[in-house]
Design a protein around this motif. Structure first.
Motif, PDB file in Angstrom:
ATOM      1  N   VAL A 171       7.811  -1.048 -12.751  1.00  0.00           N
ATOM      2  CA  VAL A 171       8.220  -0.782 -14.136  1.00  0.00           C
ATOM      3  C   VAL A 171       7.946   0.673 -14.505  1.00  0.00           C
ATOM      4  O   VAL A 171       8.777   1.355 -15.115  1.00  0.00           O
ATOM      5  N   GLY A 172       6.772   1.169 -14.132  1.00  0.00           N
ATOM      6  CA  GLY A 172       6.438   2.550 -14.441  1.00  0.00           C
ATOM      7  C   GLY A 172       7.380   3.542 -13.783  1.00  0.00           C
ATOM      8  O   GLY A 172       7.797   4.533 -14.401  1.00  0.00           O
ATOM      9  N   LEU A 173       7.741   3.289 -12.535  1.00  0.00           N
ATOM     10  CA  LEU A 173       8.664   4.181 -11.840  1.00  0.00           C
ATOM     11  C   LEU A 173      10.047   4.165 -12.485  1.00  0.00           C
ATOM     12  O   LEU A 173      10.712   5.202 -12.576  1.00  0.00           O
ATOM     13  N   LEU A 174      10.487   3.003 -12.924  1.00  0.00           N
ATOM     14  CA  LEU A 174      11.782   2.915 -13.601  1.00  0.00           C
ATOM     15  C   LEU A 174      11.767   3.661 -14.934  1.00  0.00           C
ATOM     16  O   LEU A 174      12.754   4.295 -15.308  1.00  0.00           O
ATOM     17  N   LEU A 175      10.653   3.588 -15.650  1.00  0.00           N
ATOM     18  CA  LEU A 175      10.556   4.281 -16.935  1.00  0.00           C
ATOM     19  C   LEU A 175      10.788   5.780 -16.781  1.00  0.00           C
ATOM     20  O   LEU A 175      11.415   6.417 -17.640  1.00  0.00           O
ATOM     21  N   ARG A 176      10.302   6.339 -15.697  1.00  0.00           N
ATOM     22  CA  ARG A 176      10.430   7.791 -15.519  1.00  0.00           C
ATOM     23  C   ARG A 176      11.882   8.219 -15.398  1.00  0.00           C
ATOM     24  O   ARG A 176      12.219   9.371 -15.668  1.00  0.00           O
TER      25      ARG A 176
ATOM     26  N   SER B 241      11.473   3.980  -7.286  1.00  0.00           N
ATOM     27  CA  SER B 241      11.421   2.569  -7.670  1.00  0.00           C
ATOM     28  C   SER B 241      12.032   1.662  -6.600  1.00  0.00           C
ATOM     29  O   SER B 241      11.725   0.462  -6.559  1.00  0.00           O
ATOM     30  N   LEU B 242      12.868   2.212  -5.726  1.00  0.00           N
ATOM     31  CA  LEU B 242      13.518   1.376  -4.705  1.00  0.00           C
ATOM     32  C   LEU B 242      12.523   0.798  -3.702  1.00  0.00           C
ATOM     33  O   LEU B 242      12.511  -0.422  -3.468  1.00  0.00           O
ATOM     34  N   PRO B 243      11.644   1.603  -3.076  1.00  0.00           N
ATOM     35  CA  PRO B 243      10.654   0.978  -2.184  1.00  0.00           C
ATOM     36  C   PRO B 243       9.682   0.070  -2.929  1.00  0.00           C
ATOM     37  O   PRO B 243       9.195  -0.910  -2.353  1.00  0.00           O
ATOM     38  N   ALA B 244       9.413   0.358  -4.196  1.00  0.00           N
ATOM     39  CA  ALA B 244       8.540  -0.532  -4.965  1.00  0.00           C
ATOM     40  C   ALA B 244       9.205  -1.885  -5.180  1.00  0.00           C
ATOM     41  O   ALA B 244       8.542  -2.931  -5.143  1.00  0.00           O
ATOM     42  N   LEU B 245      10.505  -1.878  -5.397  1.00  0.00           N
ATOM     43  CA  LEU B 245      11.241  -3.143  -5.545  1.00  0.00           C
ATOM     44  C   LEU B 245      11.176  -3.955  -4.252  1.00  0.00           C
ATOM     45  O   LEU B 245      10.981  -5.181  -4.287  1.00  0.00           O
ATOM     46  N   VAL B 246      11.318  -3.297  -3.124  1.00  0.00           N
ATOM     47  CA  VAL B 246      11.208  -3.981  -1.833  1.00  0.00           C
ATOM     48  C   VAL B 246       9.817  -4.603  -1.682  1.00  0.00           C
ATOM     49  O   VAL B 246       9.670  -5.740  -1.226  1.00  0.00           O
ATOM     50  N   ALA B 247       8.781  -3.875  -2.098  1.00  0.00           N
ATOM     51  CA  ALA B 247       7.417  -4.386  -1.980  1.00  0.00           C
ATOM     52  C   ALA B 247       7.202  -5.615  -2.859  1.00  0.00           C
ATOM     53  O   ALA B 247       6.511  -6.559  -2.462  1.00  0.00           O
TER      54      ALA B 247
ATOM     55  N   ALA C  36       0.818  -1.210   0.000  1.00  0.00           N
ATOM     56  CA  ALA C  36       0.000   0.000   0.000  1.00  0.00           C
ATOM     57  C   ALA C  36       0.855   1.265   0.000  1.00  0.00           C
ATOM     58  O   ALA C  36       0.494   2.262  -0.637  1.00  0.00           O
ATOM     59  N   PHE C  37       1.976   1.236   0.700  1.00  0.00           N
ATOM     60  CA  PHE C  37       2.863   2.405   0.736  1.00  0.00           C
ATOM     61  C   PHE C  37       3.270   2.842  -0.670  1.00  0.00           C
ATOM     62  O   PHE C  37       3.446   4.043  -0.934  1.00  0.00           O
ATOM     63  N   ASN C  38       3.392   1.885  -1.576  1.00  0.00           N
ATOM     64  CA  ASN C  38       3.887   2.174  -2.922  1.00  0.00           C
ATOM     65  C   ASN C  38       2.786   2.493  -3.928  1.00  0.00           C
ATOM     66  O   ASN C  38       3.071   2.622  -5.128  1.00  0.00           O
ATOM     67  N   LEU C  39       1.553   2.656  -3.467  1.00  0.00           N
ATOM     68  CA  LEU C  39       0.440   2.905  -4.379  1.00  0.00           C
ATOM     69  C   LEU C  39       0.127   4.391  -4.569  1.00  0.00           C
ATOM     70  O   LEU C  39      -0.879   4.716  -5.188  1.00  0.00           O
ATOM     71  N   ARG C  40       0.982   5.298  -4.072  1.00  0.00           N
ATOM     72  CA  ARG C  40       0.760   6.709  -4.312  1.00  0.00           C
ATOM     73  C   ARG C  40       1.987   7.526  -4.722  1.00  0.00           C
ATOM     74  O   ARG C  40       1.817   8.558  -5.390  1.00  0.00           O
ATOM     75  N   PRO C  41       3.236   7.177  -4.334  1.00  0.00           N
ATOM     76  CA  PRO C  41       4.360   8.036  -4.729  1.00  0.00           C
ATOM     77  C   PRO C  41       4.470   8.274  -6.232  1.00  0.00           C
ATOM     78  O   PRO C  41       4.901   9.352  -6.651  1.00  0.00           O
ATOM     79  N   ALA C  42       4.056   7.312  -7.053  1.00  0.00           N
ATOM     80  CA  ALA C  42       4.106   7.523  -8.505  1.00  0.00           C
ATOM     81  C   ALA C  42       3.219   8.683  -8.918  1.00  0.00           C
ATOM     82  O   ALA C  42       3.472   9.322  -9.950  1.00  0.00           O
ATOM     83  N   ILE C  43       2.190   8.975  -8.123  1.00  0.00           N
ATOM     84  CA  ILE C  43       1.270  10.067  -8.437  1.00  0.00           C
ATOM     85  C   ILE C  43       1.682  11.349  -7.723  1.00  0.00           C
ATOM     86  O   ILE C  43       1.756  12.417  -8.332  1.00  0.00           O
ATOM     87  N   THR C  44       1.985  11.256  -6.435  1.00  0.00           N
ATOM     88  CA  THR C  44       2.209  12.470  -5.645  1.00  0.00           C
ATOM     89  C   THR C  44       3.597  13.068  -5.839  1.00  0.00           C
ATOM     90  O   THR C  44       3.806  14.232  -5.492  1.00  0.00           O
TER      91      THR C  44
END
Length: 405
Positions: free
Chosen positions: A96-101, A180-186, A28-36
């Motif tokens: 993947v989306g975070l890495l693309l940025r 992308s780092l916390p997303a990888l951990v998730a 859940a922690f990783n479901l908003r940083p890509a937006i905010t």
């Protein structure tokens, strides 16, 4: 988060509910940083790339629109993958989306926003089904905890991205890619649960999901979910710009927006937990939306001395309303299959509706050059959300509404 896993096979060793709950919160922690994380850098991105005001509105709208598209994939993901593996697929798409940025440039920025939005939508739709299945007796508390983690992630994305940019010294693309780092951990944290519970996932998938498109209650839940989300995404995408418009610099505006985002966490925990114990949730919904409007107007036009308290109130009410949206999905459903279907409808349609908010807010600002008309739009969306919430908050379940309470 406590619960039981009644759908697992006897020979499948269940994981501790505490470990499952912690993994859910990490997802859940990783479901908003890509937006905010984009909002605080939006002024710099526009200056560097020449992105128009319409393009900036599209950039803040695209991930929300893709949330709706990703949410629409929820029922198919439950049938083909199961809840657990579906969540893993969603958080992997976010990664993947975070890495693309990180590649820089507008094409990569827009592509990353779209892919991450699809993943957020998919994972977000499946989490209420998991709560209904594994934590049905503590639905309000479980929903509040993972919503709190989601709001902490939103606040981190808002408040830390500009400092990341300054610390790295590599521009906005590197600062965005760092998430992308916390997303990888998730991804690694959730993978064992996706592998361990195929039987539980399949049992949910085998239950026929109810048809919801003719259910007034389902539409009311979807409307409330979408409209309150629209307010939240206006806040995520445009609050730093609103604050800069009243004279704050980018760093101070980012920090104040982060205060609002972080204040969502206690609201997301406390309001759903309390509301789930009540007979219905209508009063909580209307009160939360009213507080959001009052706080937003204060931030945009009120005395500067009230900006910090207003940011706290805005965040608390925004997090509480989002948690209430997820909670009514769980409470209005009869079982995990129903929760998955209602979640897919409410978040799929709801986020498509929500995407119009930040886009319309940006167009209203472009048309007038000020924040009066956008603030009026914000207030009108809240009123519409309250009307839907008065239906969604009733003590009924899908399938019962047509017959009355």
């Amino acid at each position: 988060m406590n619960g039981s896993m009644t759908d697992t096979k006897p020979d499948t060793k269940p994981h501790s509910p505490v470990l499952i709950g912690l993994a859910v919160m990490l997802v859940a922690f990783n479901l908003r940083p890509a937006i905010t994380s984009v909002g605080p850098l939006l002024t710099g991105i526009v200056a560097e790339t020449g992105l128009s005001a319409t393009g900036a509105a599209a950039l803040t709208t695209l991930p929300v629109l893709c949330l709706g598209l990703g949410g629409a994939l929820g029922p198919a993901a439950i049938r083909r993958l199961g809840v657990d593996a579906g969540i893993l697929a969603g958080i992997a798409a976010v990664l993947v989306g975070l890495l693309l940025r990180g590649f820089g440039g507008l094409p990569a920025l827009f592509a990353g926003a779209a892919v991450a939005g699809l993943g957020i939508g998919l994972a977000g739709v499946l989490l209420p089904a998991l709560v209904k299945r594994d934590f049905s007796r503590q639905a309000g508390r479980a929903t509040g905890l993972y919503t709190m983690a989601l709001c902490v992630g939103a606040g981190a994305g808002t408040g830390l991205t500009v400092p990341f940019e300054h610390a790295l010294g590599q521009g906005w693309a590197a600062a965005l890619a760092l998430w992308s780092l916390p997303a990888l951990v998730a991804v690694f944290a959730w993978a064992p649960f996706a592998k361990a519970r195929p039987a539980a996932a399949a049992s949910v998938a085998r239950r026929p999901a109810p048809s919801l498109w003719r259910e007034p209650l389902a539409w009311q839940v979807a409307g409330f979910m979408g409209l309150q989300s629209s307010l939240a995404y206006i806040q995520f995408g445009w609050l730093p710009a609103v604050l800069q418009g009243r004279g704050l610099d980018a760093l101070d505006a980012g920090y104040l927006a982060a205060v609002a985002a972080i204040a969502q966490a206690p609201g997301a925990l406390l309001l759903p937990t309390a509301a789930a114990r009540a007979r219905d949730q209508r009063g909580w919904i209307v009160g939360g939306l009213a507080a959001m409007v009052a706080a937003f107007l204060t931030l945009a036009f009120g005395p500067e001395i009230l900006t910090v308290p207003a940011a706290i109130v805005l965040g608390f009410a925004s997090g509480g309303c989002f948690g209430l949206g997820l909670t009514v999905i769980v409470l209005r459903a009869r079982d995990a299959a129903g929760a998955g279907a209602l979640s897919a409808m409410a978040q799929g349609f709801g986020y498509a509706l929500a995407s119009l908010g930040p886009f319309g807010f940006g167009l209203a600002h472009q048309a007038t050059g000020g924040w009066g008309l956008p603030a009026l739009l914000f207030s009108a969306i809240a009123v519409a959300g309250a009307i839907c919430g008065l239906g969604a908050g009733r003590a009924q379940q899908v399938g019962q509404a047509a017959r009355g309470p």
